[in-house]
Design an enzyme around this catalytic site. Structure first.
Site, PDB file in Angstrom:
ATOM      1  N   HIS A   8      87.826  64.434  74.460  1.00  0.00           N
ATOM      2  CA  HIS A   8      88.742  64.319  75.600  1.00  0.00           C
ATOM      3  C   HIS A   8      89.812  65.417  75.576  1.00  0.00           C
ATOM      4  O   HIS A   8      90.023  66.095  74.570  1.00  0.00           O
ATOM      5  CB  HIS A   8      89.432  62.949  75.582  1.00  0.00           C
ATOM      6  N   ARG A  58      92.071  58.284  77.841  1.00  0.00           N
ATOM      7  CA  ARG A  58      91.961  59.735  77.667  1.00  0.00           C
ATOM      8  C   ARG A  58      90.515  60.201  77.728  1.00  0.00           C
ATOM      9  O   ARG A  58      90.230  61.307  78.200  1.00  0.00           O
ATOM     10  CB  ARG A  58      92.630  60.161  76.359  1.00  0.00           C
ATOM     11  N   GLU A  82      87.765  55.051  69.857  1.00  0.00           N
ATOM     12  CA  GLU A  82      88.200  55.693  68.614  1.00  0.00           C
ATOM     13  C   GLU A  82      88.385  54.659  67.507  1.00  0.00           C
ATOM     14  O   GLU A  82      88.409  53.447  67.749  1.00  0.00           O
ATOM     15  CB  GLU A  82      89.497  56.470  68.882  1.00  0.00           C
TER      16      GLU A  82
END
Length: 200
Positions: A8, A58, A82
């Site tokens: 990202h 993001r 993540e």
């Protein structure tokens, strides 16, 4: 099958100097410029047929902008989020020091996951994406930690974190699976960001 791994763009956390991980920050204006340049390069040189993207803002914003540019579908997948850093998420680097850092691969930050669990989660979703794929070229839009796990898996590396792949904002890595052969075209290509350097 060709696989693009795309990180990202710059997020608000980069400006605030806080731990990100599961903290859900959006892209900055610079991040959107980075994504625009990346998407133009991808469209021109290796447009995907399908995009998988993390659900964190993001990455989902990056995936959405890429999808609009190359005109292909995008699916948002929670398992591509993540590393779950638990209580550390969103804290300043100074505040986070009050929480002990895990010393071993099986240990977790409170309310988070261990590095072993993270690696297994990414291995599992990567395997699933590959197994259900019917496209010649796909893109996976995610995070530095996620892409590191995919690369370690692709290279057949052990569970330890002995190797780290440094990945810039909107970096592009290009892998290919041809029957039983694994081909690495390139890792961490950020040449599309050169115009932004010239503006500084």
């Amino acid at each position: 099958m060709e696989i693009l791994l795309i990180r990202h763009g710059e997020s608000e956390a980069d400006i605030l100097n806080v731990h990100e991980g599961r903290a859900d920050f959006s892209l900055t204006d610079l991040g959107r410029q980075q994504v625009s340049l990346m998407a133009k390069k991808v469209k021109l040189e290796f447009p995907p047929d399908f995009i998988w993207a993390s659900t964190l803002q993001r990455a989902s914003e990056t995936g959405e902008l890429l999808s609009e540019t190359v005109n292909c579908p995008v699916e948002y997948e929670e398992q591509l989020m993540e590393f779950n850093n638990g209580v550390q998420a969103g804290l300043s680097f100074e505040e986070a020091k009050k929480y002990p850092k895990p010393q071993y691969l099986h240990e977790r930050y409170r309310e988070g996951e261990s590095h072993i669990e993270f690696r297994m989660r990414i291995e599992s979703i990567f395997s699933e994406i590959i197994s259900v794929n019917n496209y010649n070229r796909i893109a996976i839009v995610a995070h530095g930690g996620v892409i590191n796990c995919i690369l370690r898996s692709f290279f057949g590396m052990g569970i330890s974190k002995d190797y780290y792949f440094k990945l810039g904002d909107t970096s592009i890595s290009f892998l290919e699976l041809v029957e039983r052969n694994k081909i690495v075209h390139f890792i961490n290509n950020i040449s599309h960001l050169d115009p932004l350097k010239q503006l500084r």
